[in-house]
Design an enzyme around this catalytic site. Structure first.
Site, PDB file in Angstrom:
ATOM      1  N   GLY A 115       2.262  -8.531  -1.742  1.00 30.32           N
ATOM      2  CA  GLY A 115       2.849 -10.020  -1.816  1.00 30.32           C
ATOM      3  C   GLY A 115       2.718 -10.719  -0.467  1.00 30.32           C
TER       4      GLY A 115
ATOM      5  CG  ASN B 287       4.009  -0.775  -7.097  1.00 36.88           C
ATOM      6  OD1 ASN B 287       3.609   0.465  -7.592  1.00 36.88           O
ATOM      7  ND2 ASN B 287       3.364  -1.237  -6.025  1.00 36.88           N
TER       8      ASN B 287
ATOM      9  N   GLY C 250      -3.793 -10.149  -6.418  1.00 37.41           N
ATOM     10  CA  GLY C 250      -3.029  -9.218  -7.051  1.00 37.41           C
ATOM     11  C   GLY C 250      -1.732  -9.556  -7.519  1.00 37.41           C
TER      12      GLY C 250
ATOM     13  CB  SER D 132      -6.545  -1.575  -8.257  1.00 33.70           C
ATOM     14  OG  SER D 132      -6.325  -0.389  -9.174  1.00 33.70           O
TER      15      SER D 132
ATOM     16  CB  CYS E  99      -1.543   6.194  -4.986  1.00 28.63           C
ATOM     17  SG  CYS E  99      -0.117   5.824  -5.763  1.00 28.63           S
TER      18      CYS E  99
END
Ligand code: RRO
Length: 336
Positions: free
Chosen positions: A223, A69, A272, A21, A130
């Site tokens: 990552g 991010n 991702g 996602s 989130c």
């Protein structure tokens, strides 16, 4: 050829590689590089009830072996998503896992009511983790009671909407003391499986401006930097709840990376951050994972799920006619 069929609870997928996602939008961008209908499934960017423009820019910063991010749940809202994006995914024949997010428990229930009976929805990923929200108090997945309230509401909404709702997966945060406590709370409240893991909360400071690099100050780290953390979470949750399906993710870039997650207990894998530098990564990881399984004599992906947890007797019972081959690989730790 190893049987690459992946089972996520009641959902059977032809292969175990999904997008993650937030890393593939709603599929269109990746579709320029390969047919996204060939994936196990596309996992969409988390969708909310209403359109949202997200956090201030800059929204991305590089880190050693990872990326930070701070998107802040940018998206078109559920109605536009269903009309334009879900319809497009359905049209090209892609299996779709829809990620949902909200600020209130009722938001999740309403999103589930819109999606649970939709023929294009193969799975609902309930994003309760989130990191880029105004208040850490809104990160439901940091608290077992709050996680439980969301999952109960989603379960009820799904069962009221459809006689055969898609599997409901809770997406958890690694930023907790004991992730198995949160996973158990979600499973007890009706989750069919877990997506592990969301990003870790991080910070980068720009040494030129001497201010945080991201407009939102903090951001989610993803990552290869987070791969051992993600793998540890998959391991712990599989050990605590061995029958609960896990969709594993976190810095996976190769078939060998994916194989570690399968051995730790993941039944399927999301690729991702790797797609930002290598859009073909999901299909490459699929081919490499199949090669790694075959090299070790596994007849199927399913036989390898959780294999690293098994004692010698149970290992042997999983590998059928190639027992000798696998026993040799297991004892040497090398390739066949
Ligand atoms: O939109 C985001 O900023 C975001 C989300 Br919803 C999430 O679940 N994880 C993340 O790293 N970023």
């Amino acid at each position: 050829m190893a049987d690459m069929t992946a089972s996520l609870g009641r959902l059977e997928l032809p292969n175990p590689i999904l997008t993650a996602s937030g890393c593939a939008g709603y599929g269109r961008e990746l579709h320029q590089f390969f047919n996204v209908a060939d994936l196990g499934a596309v996992v969409t960017k988390s969708i909310q009830l209403r359109a949202r423009s997200g956090r201030p820019t800059p929204r991305m910063a590089e880190t050693p072996s990872g990326m930070l991010n701070s998107i802040g749940l940018q998206g078109p809202g559920i109605e536009a998503f269903i009309e334009h994006d879900l319809a497009w995914l359905h049209g090209i024949g892609a299996r779709t896992a829809v990620s949902i997010a909200g600020g209130r428990v009722e938001d999740y229930a309403e999103l589930t009511r819109r999606l649970a009976a939709h023929p294009a929805v193969s799975m609902i990923e309930v994003n309760i983790s989130c990191p880029n929200v105004e208040s850490r108090g809104q990160v439901f997945a940091c608290d077992p009671m709050a996680s439980s309230r969301v999952m109960q509401a989603v379960r009820r909404a799904a069962d009221e909407t459809s006689a055969a709702p898609p599997p409901l997966f809770a997406k958890l945060s690694p930023d907790v003391t004991d992730i198995t406590q949160i996973a158990r709370a979600c499973a007890d409240s009706g989750a069919d499986g877990m997506s592990l893991i969301n990003t870790l909360l991080g910070l980068v400071i720009d040494t030129e401006t001497m201010r945080p690099a991201l407009g939102g100050v903090t951001g989610g780290l993803s990552g290869p930097a987070i791969r051992p953390v993600a793998l540890r979470c998959v391991w712990q949750v599989h050990q605590a709840l061995p029958h609960l399906p896990i969709l594993g993710m976190g810095g996976i870039r190769s078939g060998l990376d994916a194989f570690q997650f399968v051995l730790a207990g993941a039944s399927a894998i999301s690729v991702g951050t790797a797609v930002f530098g290598d859009p073909d990564a999901p299909m490459r990881v699929l081919a490499e994972l199949e090669g790694e399984l075959e090299a070790r004599g596994f007849a199927s992906l399913a036989d390898a799920v959780g294999f690293a947890h098994l004692d010698e007797d149970r290992r042997s019972s999983r590998v059928g006619p190639d027992t000798a081959l696998v026993a040799r690989v297991c004892s040497t730790g090398g390739r066949a």
